[in-house]
Design a protein around this motif. Sequence first.
Motif, PDB file in Angstrom:
ATOM      1  N   LEU A 153      59.187  25.844 -31.611  1.00 25.42           N
ATOM      2  CA  LEU A 153      58.967  26.675 -32.830  1.00 25.42           C
ATOM      3  C   LEU A 153      60.631  28.030 -32.257  1.00 25.42           C
ATOM      4  O   LEU A 153      60.373  28.596 -32.728  1.00 25.42           O
ATOM      5  CB  LEU A 153      58.516  28.286 -30.743  1.00 25.42           C
ATOM      6  CG  LEU A 153      56.930  27.045 -31.145  1.00 25.42           C
ATOM      7  CD1 LEU A 153      56.273  28.186 -29.777  1.00 25.42           C
ATOM      8  CD2 LEU A 153      56.495  27.148 -32.080  1.00 25.42           C
ATOM      9  N   LYS A 176      61.100  30.608 -35.341  1.00 20.46           N
ATOM     10  CA  LYS A 176      59.680  31.712 -35.286  1.00 20.46           C
ATOM     11  C   LYS A 176      59.848  32.194 -34.528  1.00 20.46           C
ATOM     12  O   LYS A 176      60.448  33.252 -33.669  1.00 20.46           O
ATOM     13  CB  LYS A 176      58.981  30.658 -34.886  1.00 20.46           C
ATOM     14  CG  LYS A 176      58.226  29.119 -35.189  1.00 20.46           C
ATOM     15  CD  LYS A 176      58.055  29.283 -36.948  1.00 20.46           C
ATOM     16  CE  LYS A 176      57.303  28.128 -37.993  1.00 20.46           C
ATOM     17  NZ  LYS A 176      57.317  28.150 -39.105  1.00 20.46           N
ATOM     18  N   THR A 177      59.384  33.354 -35.052  1.00 21.81           N
ATOM     19  CA  THR A 177      58.799  35.318 -34.484  1.00 21.81           C
ATOM     20  C   THR A 177      57.733  35.430 -34.003  1.00 21.81           C
ATOM     21  O   THR A 177      57.037  34.969 -34.829  1.00 21.81           O
ATOM     22  CB  THR A 177      59.855  36.087 -35.218  1.00 21.81           C
ATOM     23  OG1 THR A 177      61.106  36.334 -35.480  1.00 21.81           O
ATOM     24  CG2 THR A 177      59.303  37.926 -34.720  1.00 21.81           C
ATOM     25  N   ALA A 178      57.516  35.508 -32.582  1.00 22.45           N
ATOM     26  CA  ALA A 178      56.192  35.905 -32.072  1.00 22.45           C
ATOM     27  C   ALA A 178      56.549  37.403 -31.371  1.00 22.45           C
ATOM     28  O   ALA A 178      57.156  37.700 -30.761  1.00 22.45           O
ATOM     29  CB  ALA A 178      55.950  34.450 -30.727  1.00 22.45           C
ATOM     30  N   ALA A 196      60.906  30.694 -29.522  1.00 28.22           N
ATOM     31  CA  ALA A 196      60.701  31.361 -30.805  1.00 28.22           C
ATOM     32  C   ALA A 196      61.323  32.839 -30.074  1.00 28.22           C
ATOM     33  O   ALA A 196      61.802  32.913 -28.845  1.00 28.22           O
ATOM     34  CB  ALA A 196      59.190  31.506 -30.508  1.00 28.22           C
TER      35      ALA A 196
END
Length: 255
Positions: A6, A9-11, A33
């Motif tokens: 991840l 990625k931005t979560a 992330a």
Amino acid sequence: MSPASLVGKTAVITGATRGIGFAIAQRLALEGASVVLAARTVSKLEAARSKMQLGIPLVAGSEKPEVLQPHSIFPLNVREEKGWKSLVEDHPKIDILVNCAGMAQKSLLVRMSEGQIQELVDVNLHGAILGCKIVGKQMISRRRGGCIINVSSLLALRGSIGTSVYAATKAGQLGLTTALSQEYGRYGIRVNALVPGYVHSDMTRDLADKDELIERIPLRRFGNADEVADATAFLAKNEYANNCILHIDGGLSAV
């Protein structure tokens, strides 16, 4: 698959200051992330972020650690559309949304006030709908796909006395998931749901019938938040997982 699939990625995790929400935030951070912890209280958000362990994602085939992505906090009342709009303005590249904010119920329906009923519906269901709408719109406009995970509950399928409104809101999340997996799927956005059973948390700490419940669970124990977080990471990473309704309940749904 790399140890930190991840990375980049931005979560966004709602309800991220404790319990399942915090465990999910921690796990996605360990997967690489950049995590946005969202909840109503700034002091609790700051405390949660300070407790997060920052994983060290590794470049495949190398022992050299990559630069860790920063984590941030965002004070959010999930019931308010303006808060969600501010969130996507501040974070224009959201790849993963986990709707985990929620309220419990321990009251017979006939004893609940209209305000109590409305608050449960607003937080548990309306908040998830707004998140799916506002963040989903951003994902569609970016044309890079995305992943939305709604944290429902086994009570959505097997409600018990004193949980009527809560059960209804969590069942609504499952309907939302199924419909949006089709509606958003054509844009490459995957929508899935987790259905945790009884998990050690603030919500289950004071259950009067805990021993009886454990006897009904085939694995003879409650789950823990990290086990739910493991399932979240699977759904976030598996690019063919869409409309998955994933039970994490020790087999109780089979009884």
